[in-house]
Structures are given as structure tokens and as C-alpha cells.
Design an enzyme around this catalytic site. Structure first.
Site, PDB file in Angstrom:
ATOM      1  N   ASP A   1      -2.330  -2.151   1.802  1.00 50.12           N
ATOM      2  CA  ASP A   1      -2.026  -0.949   2.008  1.00 50.12           C
ATOM      3  C   ASP A   1      -2.524  -0.296   3.257  1.00 50.12           C
ATOM      4  OD1 ASP A   1      -0.804   1.616   1.018  1.00 50.12           O
ATOM      5  OD2 ASP A   1      -3.065   2.308   0.549  1.00 50.12           O
ATOM      6  N   SER A   2      -2.184   0.781   3.382  1.00 50.35           N
ATOM      7  CA  SER A   2      -2.726   1.659   4.640  1.00 50.35           C
ATOM      8  C   SER A   2      -4.125   1.650   4.545  1.00 50.35           C
ATOM      9  CB  SER A   2      -1.946   2.861   4.780  1.00 50.35           C
ATOM     10  OG  SER A   2      -2.254   3.794   4.035  1.00 50.35           O
TER      11      SER A   2
ATOM     12  N   TYR B   1      -0.403   5.849   7.201  1.00 52.44           N
ATOM     13  CA  TYR B   1       1.209   5.377   7.505  1.00 52.44           C
ATOM     14  C   TYR B   1       2.192   6.523   7.555  1.00 52.44           C
ATOM     15  CZ  TYR B   1      -0.234   0.182   7.156  1.00 52.44           C
ATOM     16  OH  TYR B   1      -0.539  -0.831   7.346  1.00 52.44           O
ATOM     17  N   GLY B   2       1.702   7.436   6.546  1.00 55.04           N
ATOM     18  CA  GLY B   2       3.114   8.404   6.245  1.00 55.04           C
ATOM     19  C   GLY B   2       3.415   9.165   7.622  1.00 55.04           C
TER      20      GLY B   2
ATOM     21  N   CYS C   1       2.202  -0.270  -1.088  1.00 58.23           N
ATOM     22  CA  CYS C   1       2.340   1.175  -0.412  1.00 58.23           C
ATOM     23  C   CYS C   1       3.740   1.455  -0.527  1.00 58.23           C
ATOM     24  CB  CYS C   1       1.990   0.693   1.001  1.00 58.23           C
ATOM     25  SG  CYS C   1       2.063   1.961   2.268  1.00 58.23           S
TER      26      CYS C   1
ATOM     27  N   THR D   1       5.112   3.659   1.552  1.00 54.03           N
ATOM     28  CA  THR D   1       5.569   4.115   2.934  1.00 54.03           C
ATOM     29  C   THR D   1       5.853   2.618   3.553  1.00 54.03           C
ATOM     30  OG1 THR D   1       3.944   5.757   2.436  1.00 54.03           O
ATOM     31  CG2 THR D   1       5.032   5.297   4.844  1.00 54.03           C
TER      32      THR D   1
ATOM     33  N   GLU E   1      -8.712   8.989   1.561  1.00 53.82           N
ATOM     34  CA  GLU E   1      -9.553   7.821   2.616  1.00 53.82           C
ATOM     35  C   GLU E   1     -10.913   8.450   2.790  1.00 53.82           C
ATOM     36  OE1 GLU E   1      -8.417   4.763   4.252  1.00 53.82           O
ATOM     37  OE2 GLU E   1      -7.000   4.992   2.421  1.00 53.82           O
TER      38      GLU E   1
ATOM     39  N   CYS F   1       3.083   7.993  -4.105  1.00 53.78           N
ATOM     40  CA  CYS F   1       2.105   7.177  -2.918  1.00 53.78           C
ATOM     41  C   CYS F   1       1.015   6.452  -3.715  1.00 53.78           C
ATOM     42  CB  CYS F   1       1.689   8.106  -1.772  1.00 53.78           C
ATOM     43  SG  CYS F   1       0.281   7.635  -0.810  1.00 53.78           S
ATOM     44  N   THR F   2       0.492   5.332  -3.483  1.00 54.75           N
ATOM     45  CA  THR F   2      -0.404   4.800  -4.273  1.00 54.75           C
ATOM     46  C   THR F   2      -1.775   5.344  -4.067  1.00 54.75           C
ATOM     47  OG1 THR F   2      -0.524   3.067  -2.495  1.00 54.75           O
ATOM     48  CG2 THR F   2       0.800   2.586  -4.204  1.00 54.75           C
ATOM     49  N   HIS F   3      -1.834   6.158  -3.094  1.00 57.84           N
ATOM     50  CA  HIS F   3      -3.154   6.858  -3.039  1.00 57.84           C
ATOM     51  C   HIS F   3      -3.172   8.035  -4.192  1.00 57.84           C
ATOM     52  CE1 HIS F   3      -3.798   5.251   1.009  1.00 57.84           C
ATOM     53  NE2 HIS F   3      -4.804   5.727   1.193  1.00 57.84           N
TER      54      HIS F   3
HETATM   55  N1  DGL Z   1      -0.561   4.570  -0.007  1.00 55.02           N
HETATM   56  C1  DGL Z   1       0.542   4.709   0.838  1.00 55.02           C
HETATM   57  C2  DGL Z   1       1.904   4.823   0.065  1.00 55.02           C
HETATM   58  O1  DGL Z   1       1.855   4.405  -1.137  1.00 55.02           O
HETATM   59  C3  DGL Z   1       0.550   5.255   2.298  1.00 55.02           C
HETATM   60  C4  DGL Z   1      -0.136   6.372   2.580  1.00 55.02           C
HETATM   61  C5  DGL Z   1      -0.299   6.662   3.709  1.00 55.02           C
HETATM   62  O2  DGL Z   1      -0.809   5.968   4.582  1.00 55.02           O
HETATM   63  O3  DGL Z   1       0.114   7.824   4.444  1.00 55.02           O
HETATM   64  O4  DGL Z   1       2.686   5.466   0.457  1.00 55.02           O
END
Ligand code: DGL
Length: 281
Positions: free
Chosen positions: A16-17, A48-49, A79, A81, A160, A192-194
């Protein structure tokens, strides 16, 4: 017959990012406790977003190549994204590798929603992607559900920083949730996995909103992704029969202390089962 290219004892690579993909890793670990897992947090390049598709693709290739150098037998792009920006390319370039990605859970949400209004929390890049727009248009046409997307700019940065429950995170989330509540959504997709790491805060902030007499439902697709990777490994006879519970190898190009905190506190990996290293891909 096991695939000749890949060893059963090889690891499943997950990336993931940053810390978000750990929300998927925890389901993979529960579903496949005997599999060796390697997790890469590309935190040096998070989020990454707000990056272009080309930049996200470049990072996804760099991290996948790093994972392949560790001889993985399957890849989970944990992720949304990166999946939207890079999975077609990765599948084309590594046709023999099992590759599973994430997709915002619009379908399960459409089945659950009674108000026929679903909020989708995701990154700007995911929402703008062709993949997401295609899925949304198709499901809206099929089900009559309205999907209201909300880009949560800044939320990944908070997570993060391992600040999942601070005043700043709370304010940010309120700002993003209020318009969705005003639109009468009864289901929220964590796209988003976060975001599963702020799920309890989302629940708290939406607790006063009770459409159809039930609290808002949250959709996280970590568990179905773990089941999918299990199915694909079984199909190719690539599951391991080793009875030991292996250590989980995690890599970051960001702050190892934050990764350690998230692994041990958020997803409860015992410290003795964790091996943390840095990488510079
Ligand atoms: N965890 C990520 C997702 O599922 C990326 C979030 C990011 O880095 O912006 O989209």
C-alpha cells in the site's frame, strides 16, 4: 499440481502507499495464518491519492519489483488508489503471478442500502479513475442507488502520522461526513484501505443519524479480498502446509517506528512475530 514457477513456501506480497494496507493484511493473516507474508508500506511516497496516475503506476511497479525480488507467489495490491491506476498494467506485465486488488465496495453497499443513497469515502485519484466511474455508472443503472462520492483529502496524512483519533482527524472527518448525512445516506463505503483505522470514529460521528431506525453501515472489503487470495492459491495448489505460524516481514521507506506501532497496536501482531526493515526502492 502446484504451479512450477512459484513455490508453495514462497510469501504473499502485500503493498500500500503506507499503513492503510495493514487493514487488509490483518484479514489475510486471519484467513491464511500459515502463509508467510511480506508487507511493503511505501510511506516515503504517501499519499498516493493526490498523485497522477503515471506517478502511482511508477511507484506500484517499483514496489512490485521489490516484492518479486523476495520471490513472492502472489501479490495483493492493498490500495484502492494503486489498484485503479496500476492493476491492469501489473496483470499485463506479470501474467503468471496471482494479483488481487481492491475496489470500493459499491456492490455490497447497494444491496444493504434502504435509502438507496450510499456515501463513498475514497481518495481523489480513486474517485476520478475510469475504473471507479465505470463501476458507479453500471451499478447506479442496475440498482437505482445513488452513490455520493467524497474525496477525503488530508485523511490519509493523519492516519500516516498515526493520529487516527485526534481533534484534527475528528474535524476533518466531520467536514467530509456532514454533507453525506445531509443527503440521507444510510451506508458508507470505506473506499481507501486507510479508512478502516478511523471506522470507530466514523461510527461515533454518525451515531446520531439513524435512517430507517438503524445506525449507518460501513463497508470494508478487506475480508472478501483475503478470501479471494485464498481461493486463487487453492486453485493453483499453492497453499503451504507448514504448521508453523511464520513471522511477518514488513518493510517501509518511511518511519519504521510508526509502522511498528500500527502493526502491534492497530492490528495486534505480537512483536516477536514481526520483523521490520527499511527499503529504498
Ligand atoms: N490506502 C490507499 C487506498 O486504498 C491509498 C491512500 C493514499 O495514499 O492516498 O486508496
Amino acid at each position: 499440481m502446484a504451479s512450477e514457477k512459484f513455490a508453495r513456501s514462497a510469501s504473499i506480497g502485500v503493498f500500500d502507499s503506507g499503513l492503510g494496507g495493514l487493514s487488509v493484511l490483518q484479514h489475510i493473516r486471519q484467513t491464511l495464518p500459515h502463509e508467510a507474508l511480506i508487507y511493503v508500506a511505501d510511506s516515503g511516497f504517501a499519499p498516493y491519492g493526490d498523485k497522477t496516475s503515471a506517478e502511482i503506476l511508477e511507484r506500484s511497479i517499483a514496489v512490485t519489483d521489490f516484492l518479486l525480488s523476495k520471490h513472492i507467489k502472489a501479490l495483493v495490491v492493498a490500495c484502492n488508489t494503486a489498484t485503479a491506476a496500476a492493476i491492469s498494467h501489473l496483470r499485463l506485465h506479470y501474467p503468471d503471478l496471482i494479483i488481487v486488488g481492491m475496489e470500493p465496495g459499491l456492490k455490497p453497499a447497494s444491496l444493504l442500502s434502504k435509502t438507496k443513497k450510499v456515501g463513498v469515502l475514497a481518495t481523489l485519484s480513486t474517485i476520478q479513475s475510469e475504473k471507479y466511474q465505470g463501476l458507479r455508472a453500471q451499478l447506479s443503472a442496475d440498482t437505482g442507488v445513488e452513490f455520493i462520492a467524497q474525496a477525503c483529502i488530508g485523511l490519509v496524512d493523519q492516519i500516516e502520522k498515526v493520529e487516527a483519533n485526534t481533534d484534527q482527524t475528528r474535524l476533518l472527518l466531520k467536514k467530509y461526513l456532514n454533507p453525506l448525512l445531509a443527503a440521507n445516506v444510510d451506508t458508507l463505503v470505506l473506499g481507501c484501505t486507510h479508512y478502516p483505522f478511523v471506522a470507530s470514529l466514523v461510527q461515533e460521528l454518525t451515531s446520531a443519524h439513524i435512517p430507517h431506525g438503524e445506525p449507518i453501515k460501513l463497508i470494508d472489503t478487506g475480508k472478501p479480498v483475503a478470501s479471494r487470495i485464498q481461493r486463487l492459491l487453492v486453485e493453483r495448489d499453492l497453499t503451504t502446509s507448514d504448521s508453523d505460524i511464520p513471522r511477518i516481514n514488513v518493510y517501509t521507506n518511511g518511519n519504521p517506528e510508526k509502522l511498528k506501532y500500527a502493526c502491534t497496536q492497530w492490528i495486534k501482531i505480537p512483536e516477536e512475530k514481526l520483523s521490520i526493515s527499511t527499503f529504498s526502492a
